[in-house]
Motif scaffolding. Structure first.
Motif, PDB file in Angstrom:
ATOM      1  N   THR A  46       0.704  -1.367  -0.100  1.00 33.37           N
ATOM      2  CA  THR A  46      -0.107   0.113  -0.085  1.00 33.37           C
ATOM      3  C   THR A  46       0.937   1.122  -0.078  1.00 33.37           C
ATOM      4  O   THR A  46       1.975   1.085   0.296  1.00 33.37           O
ATOM      5  N   LYS A  47       0.159   2.370  -0.456  1.00 36.74           N
ATOM      6  CA  LYS A  47       0.890   3.447  -0.549  1.00 36.74           C
ATOM      7  C   LYS A  47       0.154   4.496   0.650  1.00 36.74           C
ATOM      8  O   LYS A  47       0.663   5.541   0.963  1.00 36.74           O
ATOM      9  N   ASP A  48      -0.870   3.950   1.456  1.00 39.78           N
ATOM     10  CA  ASP A  48      -1.372   4.640   2.314  1.00 39.78           C
ATOM     11  C   ASP A  48      -0.733   4.722   3.517  1.00 39.78           C
ATOM     12  O   ASP A  48      -0.220   3.675   4.252  1.00 39.78           O
ATOM     13  N   PRO A  49      -0.259   6.058   4.228  1.00 41.52           N
ATOM     14  CA  PRO A  49       0.432   6.144   5.263  1.00 41.52           C
ATOM     15  C   PRO A  49      -0.275   5.430   6.522  1.00 41.52           C
ATOM     16  O   PRO A  49       0.597   5.252   7.443  1.00 41.52           O
ATOM     17  N   ARG A  50      -1.535   5.564   6.725  1.00 44.27           N
ATOM     18  CA  ARG A  50      -2.213   4.904   7.851  1.00 44.27           C
ATOM     19  C   ARG A  50      -1.917   3.513   7.940  1.00 44.27           C
ATOM     20  O   ARG A  50      -1.652   2.995   9.105  1.00 44.27           O
ATOM     21  N   VAL A  51      -2.155   2.883   6.889  1.00 42.02           N
ATOM     22  CA  VAL A  51      -1.785   1.436   6.696  1.00 42.02           C
ATOM     23  C   VAL A  51      -0.319   1.032   7.062  1.00 42.02           C
ATOM     24  O   VAL A  51      -0.102   0.170   7.928  1.00 42.02           O
ATOM     25  N   ALA A  52       0.648   1.873   6.474  1.00 43.78           N
ATOM     26  CA  ALA A  52       2.116   1.611   6.690  1.00 43.78           C
ATOM     27  C   ALA A  52       2.152   1.976   8.342  1.00 43.78           C
ATOM     28  O   ALA A  52       3.289   1.211   8.858  1.00 43.78           O
ATOM     29  N   PHE A  59       9.376   6.343   3.647  1.00 39.99           N
ATOM     30  CA  PHE A  59      10.186   7.120   4.454  1.00 39.99           C
ATOM     31  C   PHE A  59       9.680   8.660   4.592  1.00 39.99           C
ATOM     32  O   PHE A  59       9.563   8.985   5.507  1.00 39.99           O
ATOM     33  N   GLN A  60       8.962   9.139   3.520  1.00 41.76           N
ATOM     34  CA  GLN A  60       8.566  10.525   3.638  1.00 41.76           C
ATOM     35  C   GLN A  60       7.435  10.894   4.504  1.00 41.76           C
ATOM     36  O   GLN A  60       7.512  11.897   5.347  1.00 41.76           O
ATOM     37  N   HIS A  61       6.625   9.843   4.810  1.00 40.72           N
ATOM     38  CA  HIS A  61       5.528  10.097   5.773  1.00 40.72           C
ATOM     39  C   HIS A  61       5.948   9.684   7.253  1.00 40.72           C
ATOM     40  O   HIS A  61       5.352   9.752   8.282  1.00 40.72           O
ATOM     41  N   HIS A  62       6.962   8.557   7.454  1.00 44.53           N
ATOM     42  CA  HIS A  62       7.505   7.997   8.459  1.00 44.53           C
ATOM     43  C   HIS A  62       8.563   8.089   8.763  1.00 44.53           C
ATOM     44  O   HIS A  62       9.320   7.145   9.361  1.00 44.53           O
ATOM     45  N   GLU A  63       9.279   8.960   8.364  1.00 48.30           N
ATOM     46  CA  GLU A  63      10.773   9.116   8.676  1.00 48.30           C
ATOM     47  C   GLU A  63      11.132   9.037  10.016  1.00 48.30           C
ATOM     48  O   GLU A  63      12.152   8.127  10.224  1.00 48.30           O
ATOM     49  N   LYS A  64      10.563   9.493  10.998  1.00 49.91           N
ATOM     50  CA  LYS A  64      11.178   9.387  12.238  1.00 49.91           C
ATOM     51  C   LYS A  64      10.999   7.856  12.995  1.00 49.91           C
ATOM     52  O   LYS A  64      11.950   7.341  13.474  1.00 49.91           O
ATOM     53  N   ALA A  65       9.968   7.419  12.571  1.00 53.07           N
ATOM     54  CA  ALA A  65       9.574   5.734  13.090  1.00 53.07           C
ATOM     55  C   ALA A  65      10.509   4.957  12.429  1.00 53.07           C
ATOM     56  O   ALA A  65      11.096   4.099  12.958  1.00 53.07           O
ATOM     57  N   ILE A  66      10.630   5.011  11.054  1.00 53.30           N
ATOM     58  CA  ILE A  66      11.583   4.110  10.239  1.00 53.30           C
ATOM     59  C   ILE A  66      12.953   4.227  10.846  1.00 53.30           C
ATOM     60  O   ILE A  66      13.552   3.425  11.114  1.00 53.30           O
ATOM     61  N   ILE A  67      13.463   5.436  11.096  1.00 53.44           N
ATOM     62  CA  ILE A  67      14.939   5.707  11.672  1.00 53.44           C
ATOM     63  C   ILE A  67      14.815   4.997  12.948  1.00 53.44           C
ATOM     64  O   ILE A  67      15.987   4.369  13.152  1.00 53.44           O
TER      65      ILE A  67
END
Length: 177
Positions: A91-97, A156-164
């Motif tokens: 998905t490209k949906d940031p909420r699902v991600a 990465f664009q929508h969840h940068e802090k969480a991913i890092i």
């Protein structure tokens, strides 16, 4: 697993391990089942007197710890592969991600909890347990690198802090165990 068995039954991987595999594999909430066994059952092992069993799970003792430990590690890796191999990761949906990232964080926490059991308790750090930790810990990292990194690149664009944070967490918890 929660019930006592007759003294004549020898508890080992062929019976306890098989029951754990069925429990984890067929639970409608596998992460919840893993969380329960790791956080509520195995976490009692360091304080457990040899020859005694965990009150809530009478099949969990120092004798069967290896079966519980290896089954938990194996199903953590399987759950990671299932999570990152699901259609939801496409998905490209940031909420699902975001929901996938939350589950990923929980799996990493559970892995760390298991690693801490052997790191801080020599009585639990037997050769066969450490070998299982190495086997399934390596598999967990291999799955993480192969499947999580491509997912991270998309989100990465929508969840940068969480991913890092997740990448640092895996590095910190796995590299120093």
């Amino acid at each position: 697993l929660k019930q006592g068995w007759p003294d004549s039954v020898k508890l080992n991987k062929s019976n306890v391990g098989k029951l754990l595999s069925l429990y984890f594999g067929h639970s409608p909430d596998r992460i919840g089942a893993l969380r329960y066994v790791i956080d509520e059952v195995l976490s009692e092992m360091p304080a457990l007197v040899k020859g005694k069993c965990v009150a809530a799970f009478e099949t969990c003792s120092h004798h069967t710890f290896g079966s519980y430990y290896s089954s938990s590690l194996e199903y953590l890796s399987r759950e990671l592969a299932s999570l990152l191999g699901s259609d939801a990761t496409k998905t490209k949906d940031p909420r699902v991600a975001g929901k996938i990232l939350e589950k990923l964080e929980r799996l990493i926490e559970l892995l760390s909890t298991l690693f801490s059991l052997t790191k801080h308790n020599d009585s639990l750090a037997k050769k066969n347990v450490i070998l299982q930790q190495l086997k399934f810990g390596s598999k967990f990292v291999e799955i993480f690198v192969g499947k999580a990194i491509p997912f991270f690149q998309v989100h990465f664009q929508h969840h940068e802090k969480a991913i890092i944070s997740i990448i640092r967490d895996v590095n910190r918890r796995c590299a120093h165990q």
